[in-house]
Design a protein around this motif. Sequence first.
Motif, PDB file in Angstrom:
ATOM      1  N   MET A 170       0.844  -1.174   0.000  1.00 18.70           N
ATOM      2  CA  MET A 170       0.000   0.000   0.000  1.00 18.70           C
ATOM      3  C   MET A 170       0.892   1.241   0.000  1.00 18.70           C
ATOM      4  O   MET A 170       1.906   1.278   0.677  1.00 18.70           O
ATOM      5  CB  MET A 170      -0.913  -0.014   1.223  1.00 18.70           C
ATOM      6  N   ASP A 171       0.502   2.213  -0.780  1.00 13.27           N
ATOM      7  CA  ASP A 171       1.219   3.488  -0.805  1.00 13.27           C
ATOM      8  C   ASP A 171       0.206   4.622  -0.741  1.00 13.27           C
ATOM      9  O   ASP A 171      -1.000   4.393  -0.756  1.00 13.27           O
ATOM     10  CB  ASP A 171       2.119   3.587  -2.044  1.00 13.27           C
ATOM     11  N   ILE A 172       0.691   5.846  -0.649  1.00  9.66           N
ATOM     12  CA  ILE A 172      -0.205   6.992  -0.505  1.00  9.66           C
ATOM     13  C   ILE A 172      -1.108   7.159  -1.728  1.00  9.66           C
ATOM     14  O   ILE A 172      -2.248   7.607  -1.600  1.00  9.66           O
ATOM     15  CB  ILE A 172       0.587   8.289  -0.190  1.00  9.66           C
ATOM     16  N   GLY A 173      -0.635   6.764  -2.889  1.00 14.38           N
ATOM     17  CA  GLY A 173      -1.467   6.846  -4.087  1.00 14.38           C
ATOM     18  C   GLY A 173      -2.687   5.945  -3.993  1.00 14.38           C
ATOM     19  O   GLY A 173      -3.805   6.351  -4.323  1.00 14.38           O
ATOM     20  N   ARG A 225      -7.909  21.702   0.666  1.00 10.06           N
ATOM     21  CA  ARG A 225      -6.631  21.462  -0.016  1.00 10.06           C
ATOM     22  C   ARG A 225      -6.029  20.129   0.426  1.00 10.06           C
ATOM     23  O   ARG A 225      -5.432  19.404  -0.371  1.00 10.06           O
ATOM     24  CB  ARG A 225      -5.665  22.615   0.285  1.00 10.06           C
ATOM     25  N   PHE A 226      -6.189  19.799   1.707  1.00 10.30           N
ATOM     26  CA  PHE A 226      -5.659  18.532   2.216  1.00 10.30           C
ATOM     27  C   PHE A 226      -6.337  17.353   1.519  1.00 10.30           C
ATOM     28  O   PHE A 226      -5.672  16.388   1.128  1.00 10.30           O
ATOM     29  CB  PHE A 226      -5.839  18.425   3.737  1.00 10.30           C
ATOM     30  N   ILE A 227      -7.651  17.430   1.358  1.00  9.41           N
ATOM     31  CA  ILE A 227      -8.385  16.353   0.683  1.00  9.41           C
ATOM     32  C   ILE A 227      -7.927  16.232  -0.766  1.00  9.41           C
ATOM     33  O   ILE A 227      -7.695  15.129  -1.273  1.00  9.41           O
ATOM     34  CB  ILE A 227      -9.910  16.586   0.751  1.00  9.41           C
ATOM     35  N   VAL A 228      -7.781  17.364  -1.438  1.00 10.21           N
ATOM     36  CA  VAL A 228      -7.309  17.360  -2.830  1.00 10.21           C
ATOM     37  C   VAL A 228      -5.937  16.696  -2.910  1.00 10.21           C
ATOM     38  O   VAL A 228      -5.699  15.827  -3.758  1.00 10.21           O
ATOM     39  CB  VAL A 228      -7.262  18.802  -3.390  1.00 10.21           C
ATOM     40  N   ASP A 229      -5.034  17.095  -2.008  1.00 12.20           N
ATOM     41  CA  ASP A 229      -3.681  16.522  -2.012  1.00 12.20           C
ATOM     42  C   ASP A 229      -3.693  15.036  -1.680  1.00 12.20           C
ATOM     43  O   ASP A 229      -2.960  14.249  -2.285  1.00 12.20           O
ATOM     44  CB  ASP A 229      -2.789  17.270  -1.024  1.00 12.20           C
ATOM     45  N   LEU A 230      -4.532  14.641  -0.736  1.00  8.52           N
ATOM     46  CA  LEU A 230      -4.619  13.226  -0.360  1.00  8.52           C
ATOM     47  C   LEU A 230      -5.105  12.393  -1.533  1.00  8.52           C
ATOM     48  O   LEU A 230      -4.521  11.358  -1.863  1.00  8.52           O
ATOM     49  CB  LEU A 230      -5.543  13.055   0.845  1.00  8.52           C
ATOM     50  N   GLU A 231      -6.163  12.840  -2.176  1.00  2.00           N
ATOM     51  CA  GLU A 231      -6.699  12.081  -3.306  1.00  2.00           C
ATOM     52  C   GLU A 231      -5.721  12.044  -4.479  1.00  2.00           C
ATOM     53  O   GLU A 231      -5.755  11.112  -5.276  1.00  2.00           O
ATOM     54  CB  GLU A 231      -8.049  12.661  -3.731  1.00  2.00           C
ATOM     55  N   ALA A 232      -4.832  13.028  -4.555  1.00  4.14           N
ATOM     56  CA  ALA A 232      -3.824  13.059  -5.616  1.00  4.14           C
ATOM     57  C   ALA A 232      -2.590  12.231  -5.251  1.00  4.14           C
ATOM     58  O   ALA A 232      -1.689  12.051  -6.069  1.00  4.14           O
ATOM     59  CB  ALA A 232      -3.416  14.503  -5.909  1.00  4.14           C
TER      60      ALA A 232
END
Length: 72
Positions: A1-4, A33-40
């Motif tokens: 598992m990775d952040i992606g 912005r955190f949600i956007v970055d997490l999903e990215a």
Amino acid sequence: MDIGSIGQMVRRVRKRAGLRQDELAGAAGVGIRFIVDLEAGKPTLQVGKVLHVLDALGIVVALTTRSEGLTG
């Protein structure tokens, strides 16, 4: 598992729940912005905040060692 893959799961579960990114951000106590970055899949996100988002979505995190995962 990775952040992606975590980010992909967050997006999938969020959409299935019918939530917008701003709604999830509010529920988890983080910024949009955190949600956007997490999903990215941004690799430098704070672990504590990621856990808040996962909890808000009802995603359970289970940790195990590689040896336990391979033999257990």
